[in-house]
Design an enzyme around this catalytic site. Structure first.
Site, mmCIF file in Angstrom:
data_model
loop_
_atom_site.group_PDB
_atom_site.id
_atom_site.type_symbol
_atom_site.label_atom_id
_atom_site.label_comp_id
_atom_site.label_asym_id
_atom_site.label_seq_id
_atom_site.Cartn_x
_atom_site.Cartn_y
_atom_site.Cartn_z
ATOM 1 N N GLU A 314 0.820 -1.219 0.000
ATOM 2 C CA GLU A 314 0.000 0.000 0.000
ATOM 3 C C GLU A 314 0.851 1.265 0.000
ATOM 4 O O GLU A 314 0.604 2.194 0.762
ATOM 5 C CB GLU A 314 -0.967 -0.015 1.193
ATOM 6 C CG GLU A 314 -1.901 -1.207 1.162
ATOM 7 C CD GLU A 314 -2.994 -1.182 2.219
ATOM 8 O OE1 GLU A 314 -2.747 -0.675 3.320
ATOM 9 O OE2 GLU A 314 -4.088 -1.699 1.927
ATOM 10 N N ASP A 388 -8.361 -9.243 3.717
ATOM 11 C CA ASP A 388 -8.145 -8.143 4.644
ATOM 12 C C ASP A 388 -9.251 -8.039 5.683
ATOM 13 O O ASP A 388 -10.103 -7.168 5.578
ATOM 14 C CB ASP A 388 -8.045 -6.823 3.858
ATOM 15 C CG ASP A 388 -7.635 -5.661 4.744
ATOM 16 O OD1 ASP A 388 -7.244 -5.911 5.892
ATOM 17 O OD2 ASP A 388 -7.705 -4.511 4.282
ATOM 18 N N GLU A 416 -12.740 -2.769 11.849
ATOM 19 C CA GLU A 416 -12.647 -1.951 10.643
ATOM 20 C C GLU A 416 -13.773 -2.242 9.657
ATOM 21 O O GLU A 416 -14.358 -1.329 9.088
ATOM 22 C CB GLU A 416 -11.281 -2.186 9.979
ATOM 23 C CG GLU A 416 -11.151 -1.459 8.659
ATOM 24 C CD GLU A 416 -9.803 -1.662 7.991
ATOM 25 O OE1 GLU A 416 -8.913 -2.293 8.598
ATOM 26 O OE2 GLU A 416 -9.642 -1.183 6.861
#
Ligand code: BDP
Length: 705
Positions: A314, A388, A416
């Site tokens: 990322e 993820d 998240e």
């Protein structure tokens, strides 16, 4: 906190004396599962008083003081009587704590075998006689083990279990049991939903928030032994001298509690803060820079744990920027830390589109070829799933695929993708599913738990990390039930074979109530909550149906920056069907798993239905094993999720009056948000997919809603 809870305990004791019911006290959630509420059952309380009459502390160290404080606080809270702490046995029923090195009495018991089995961080708790008196002994080879034993002993009382006679030997199954804080130096927290960072960088090192001691107590109570202070997207400044001094101040508060600190390192630090022209891991100047940095760090923090690194992921810098491998990168840091006993935790969260069109395959493809090429003090840190932290993923196929490289698991405690701190989602059941998954790496029974604890591949180092959900909110985790996930993470890190239901029950008793009906109700809410979330958000193996905030449903999301940040990349819905074909006819991701699992996933007849659209792309009229067509099944799951979210609200409402009003109302408000969000997820997703399926959402009523 000490004074307040003591005052409360004595008031409660007085109230009992007068035959009054205990007063309802205001609860903020700050005390977590360490509330130490009075034992109401008089017979049990008397039994406890007889076997925990006083504390005999044989350790004069800060850890010894921490243990004595905790036992005193806990026992006074629960037993409603003052508890004396002394260095010698003064009365019948004392709790004697220490190590054989510090206590002649403990050395004299002849428990070498047991102590050896328990190790430095584990403990022995036994009923015994010493100096002619009945005692309960909490012993360990290490002071940290004695501390963990004290918390275990308190937990027995907190969960109202008998404490006489005891014969317990416990040893943590995993070596490094860490929290990873994704905290930034400006006080914000990446993916944090419970306020600002607990680390007040601006005031450190001169001012250390006393709250950190309570943070340490909470972690020690569940056996966590390390914490990474800063975000994996690491600001290189955190390795500069001023920040190392601040980190050292935090370390000194955590140290007595057996918690070491670690830092996330920015791989380009030699260039960004070291003024070298390069961060190439094979450049000798770079290696020398890391060596010098390690010397500096250990000069300030002698028990520093090591570095966590997110590299070539990322947009973060990494060894591939110089044409080097992850192993080259990890090893240069590992060599710098080795003389000081530090480790490098190198993350495998990588997904360059150059490697493979299917994002979930890439980490395996980059890391498996490097197996055996890492230094001894490197551990590769792998997220539980290959994508993820989605509500449901299969386990990452890296577990079981790197026999010569220790792998540690990374779990996400912060929610998240699971409703942030608004949704009540007990993650224990999700982690249990993960740990119990069979990798078949060394035949049947090679569960993820046994890979992570080192049994399957005989790893010399073992570890686990949980991305923290803590923040400066008064109740630490935003949602009162977020505390359960922090707690469960620690318990699983201690023993990944524990049962999610048993962990939930411990936590409920310590946090909410001992009343059977309350316990039952909360337990059933918790145990169903993860599946409820999967149902109302991403059922049947769907994943990543979100947009930028990772909260609201956004199945239509076409992220222009990267295809694999889109939702449409993952669900692939069109008129012909839905799902990502990862079978042998598709991306072939199934073959990253060992047989027979790869065959099981590949075959439509044996693929678990809860992962169906993860592995298969199917027509809308595909017949599900559970009955009906795929489209009908999708509708059924969304409906069920909404119904479950609503029933959580009514179940909780049924507890009114049984729980302190502050926490009751706070949870109720959030459950209502959750139910409304569940409805929004259902509405948005079904409407969206219906454009492709062209089938009715409610066939019975014949309308389109
Ligand atoms: C993703 C998060 C991102 C993290 C990244 C990571 O969205 O904020 O930086 O994982 O783990 O889930 O590195």
């Amino acid at each position: 906190m000490v004074q307040r809870s003591l005052a409360v305990a004595f008031l409660v004791a007085l109230a009992w004396g007068a035959g009054l019911p205990p007063p309802a006290t205001a609860e903020t959630g700050y005390d977590l599962w360490l509330r130490y509420t009075p034992v109401q059952d008089a017979a049990l309380r008397d039994a406890y008083r007889r076997s925990a009459s006083s504390v005999v502390m044989t350790l004069g160290s800060p850890t010894g003081r921490a243990i004595a404080d905790e036992l005193k606080r806990g026992l006074e809270g629960m037993l409603g009587a003052p508890i004396r702490v002394s260095a010698r046995i003064e009365r019948e029923g004392a709790v004697l704590v220490g190590t054989p090195a510090a206590s002649r009495l403990i050395a004299g018991f002849g428990w070498a075998d047991r102590l050896e089995r328990a190790g430095n961080e584990g403990f022995v708790i036994r009923s015994a006689f010493a100096e002619g008196r009945r005692v309960t002994v909490i012993a360990s080879l290490g002071e940290t083990g004695a501390l963990h034993g004290a918390f275990h002993f308190l937990r027995l009382l907190q969960t109202r279990q008998p404490i006489e006679p005891l014969d317990i030997v416990e040893r943590p199954r995993i070596g490094l049991r860490l929290l990873n804080h994704w905290d930034n130096l400006d006080g914000s927290i990446e993916r944090g939903y419970a306020g600002r960072s607990l680390w007040d960088w601006a005031r450190l090192p001169d001012v250390v928030d006393p709250r950190l001691r309570d943070y340490a107590r909470a972690n020690a109570s569940i056996g966590i032994n390390g914490t990474v202070l800063n975000n994996v997207n690491a600001n290189p400044q955190s390795l500069t001298r001023p920040y190392l001094e601040k980190a050292a101040a935090i370390a000194s508060v955590l140290r007595p509690y057996g918690i070491r600190i670690f830092l996330s390192a920015n791989f380009a630090a030699p260039r960004l803060i070291g003024r070298l022209p390069t961060a190439d891991p094979l450049d000798p100047r770079v290696a020398a820079w890391w060596r010098a940095k390690a010397v500096e760090v250990y000069g300030l923090i002698p028990d520093f744990g090591g570095f966590l690194v997110k590299a070539n992921s990322e947009g973060q810098p990494g060894p591939q920027d110089y044409g080097r491998t992850h192993a080259d990168g990890a090893n240069v840091l590992a060599d710098a830390l080795a003389p000081h006993g530090g480790v490098v935790m190198w993350r495998a969260f990588v997904y360059s589109e150059k490697v493979d069109p299917d994002r979930v395959k890439r980490a395996y493809m980059e890391f498996v070829p490097l197996d055996g090429r890492f230094r001894d003090n490197v551990i590769v840190q792998v997220k539980n799933g290959p994508l993820d932290f989605q509500p449901r993923e299969p386990f990452s196929p890296l577990f079981g695929a790197m026999p010569r490289t220790p792998l540690m698991a990374e779990l996400q405690v912060t929610q998240e993708y699971l409703g942030h701190s608004n949704h009540l989602v007990y993650l224990g059941t999700m982690w249990e599913e993960f740990f119990r998954s069979d990798t078949y790496a060394a035949g049947p029974g090679s569960t993820v738990a046994r890979v992570v604890d080192g049994t399957v591949h005989r790893y010399r180092r073992t570890g686990i990390a949980g991305v923290a959900n803590t923040g400066s909110d008064q109740n630490w985790t935003g949602h009162h039930f977020g505390q359960a996930n922090w707690y469960a993470y620690g318990r699983f890190a201690w023993n990944p074979d524990l049962a999610a239901a048993a962990i939930a029950d411990e936590w409920i008793q310590m946090t909410w109530s001992h009343a059977p009906r309350v316990r039952e109700t909360i337990r059933s809410i918790m145990l169903g909550s993860r599946e409820a979330l999967v149902d109302y958000s991403m059922p049947l193996g769907l994943h990543h149906l979100i947009g930028g905030d990772h909260y609201a449903p956004m199945p239509e999301n076409p992220d222009p920056r990267r295809e694999d940040w889109s939702a449409i990349y993952y669900h692939r819905a069109d008129r012909n069907g839905i799902g990502f074909d990862r079978t042998r006819r598709g991306s072939g991701a199934v073959d990253q798993y060992h047989k027979p699992l790869s065959d099981r996933f590949d075959n439509l007849a044996t693929c678990p239905e809860n992962l169906l659209l993860w592995f298969h792309r199917l027509p809308w009229d595909h017949r599900l094993r559970s009955g009906g067509t795929l489209w009908e099944g999708l509708v059924r799951h969304y409906d069920r999720g909404v119904a479950s979210a609503r029933s959580m609200v009514s179940a909780w409402e049924g507890l009114r009056g049984e729980i302190d009003p502050e926490r009751f109302e706070a949870v109720l408000g959030k459950l209502r948000i959750q139910a409304a969000d569940a409805e929004a997820w259902r509405h948005k997703c079904l409407r969206y997919f219906q454009q492709f399926s062209g089938r009715p959402i409610d066939a019975r009523r014949g309308n389109q809603r």
